[in-house]
Design an enzyme around this catalytic site. Structure first.
Site: not given
Ligand SMILES: NC(=O)c1ccc[n+]([C@@H]2O[C@H](COP(=O)([O-])OP(=O)(O)OC[C@H]3O[C@@H](n4cnc5c(N)ncnc54)[C@H](O)[C@@H]3O)[C@@H](O)[C@H]2O)c1
Length: 250
Positions: A36, A89, A155, A159, A188, A190
């Site tokens: 991370d 991810n 975004y 994606k 989701i 988060t």
């Molecule tokens: N939560 C949702 O609704 C949702 C929906 C669709 C897709 N996603 C995708 O799921 C993935 C995980 O997101 P999440 O929902 O767990 O959110 P989150 O913000 O809880 O987790 C994302 C993590 O990525 C880390 N991060 C950010 N930039 C970074 C970088 N440059 N290098 C390394 N780490 C980095 C952050 O510190 C964080 O811990 C993402 O790709 C997000 O786009 C999330």
């Protein structure tokens, strides 16, 4: 145990989906490199894994930086002795603004983290997966990679790009027994959706905009990632698995 003896990298492992998946992988017997950009949250995930006797290390990484991703793979293979699973991810949201108001800097950062980060993960993982005789790559796309949404230009584009990149890598590396799939989560619970949650007018609509009428949990996404990472998905590659409560059909 479905991942006994496997070695995995999880990027964005300090966040909701990454943490839930890193924990699930470790509970299924994998050794996990939690990566991370945020050390505090990444190290917390490692502690959580170690508390139940799992095997994990933390590697601070900005996935948009080629040298850091290369180093992440190097540290993982030299610590654990190989690589079988790469979960690309890590991701960030963009500000809720029209594309005409989105700065070039923000466009570049979102594309660099969400799309280039996945490219770099594939680039450096593939040679190690080949050495292991094959493996699985899972890339996090989104429901918003499959359909457009207002005020999400960078975004949306990043994606959607992840889905084509997934198909490209599936075609290029299938002959090495490397399967490459994407997941497309809906809404989701988060940190990334904190902004939406604070919008008292839109949140009741966004949070029910799928067939099941609720948002998902990180653990529900982790279940899908585990399946794609495991041998149970041995004939699945190039696919995008929606984990969205029916959000795409809505
Ligand atoms: N939560 C949702 O609704 C949702 C929906 C669709 C897709 N996603 C995708 O799921 C993935 C995980 O997101 P999440 O929902 O767990 O959110 P989150 O913000 O809880 O987790 C994302 C993590 O990525 C880390 N991060 C950010 N930039 C970074 C970088 N440059 N290098 C390394 N780490 C980095 C952050 O510190 C964080 O811990 C993402 O790709 C997000 O786009 C999330």
């Amino acid at each position: 145990m479905r991942l006994k003896g496997k070695i995995a990298i999880v990027t964005g492992g300090g966040g909701g989906i990454g943490r839930a998946t890193a924990i699930r992988f470790a509970k299924e017997g994998a050794k996990v490199a939690v990566s991370d950009i945020d050390s505090l949250s990444g190290e917390k995930t490692v502690n959580m894994i170690q508390q139940f006797g799992g095997d994990a290390i933390f590697v601070k990484t900005d996935v948009s930086d080629s040298n850091q991703v290369k180093e992440l793979v190097h540290i993982t293979t030299s610590t654990f002795g190989g690589l079988h699973i790469m979960f690309n991810n890590a991701g960030i949201a963009n500000s809720e603004v029209r594309s005409v108001d989105l700065s070039e800097e923000e466009w570049d950062r979102v594309i660099d983290v969400n799309l280039k980060g996945v490219f770099l993960g594939i680039k450096y993982a593939v040679p190690e997966l080949k050495k292991s005789g094959g493996g699985a790559i899972i890339n996090t796309s989104s429901l918003l990679g499959l359909k457009g949404k207002k005020y999400q230009a960078a975004y949306n584009a990043s994606k959607a790009g992840v889905i084509r990149l997934t198909q490209n890598a599936a075609l290029e590396y299938g002959k090495y027994n490397i399967r490459v799939n994407a997941i497309a989560p809906g809404v989701i619970d988060t940190k990334i959706i904190d902004g939406w949650k604070q919008d008292a007018r839109k949140w009741p609509i966004i949070s029910r905009a799928n067939a099941l009428g609720r948002i998902g949990t990180p653990e529900e996404v982790a279940n899908a990632v585990l399946f794609l990472a495991s041998d149970e998905a041995s004939f699945i590659t190039g696919a995008t698995l929606s984990v969205d409560g029916g959000g795409l059909t809505f």
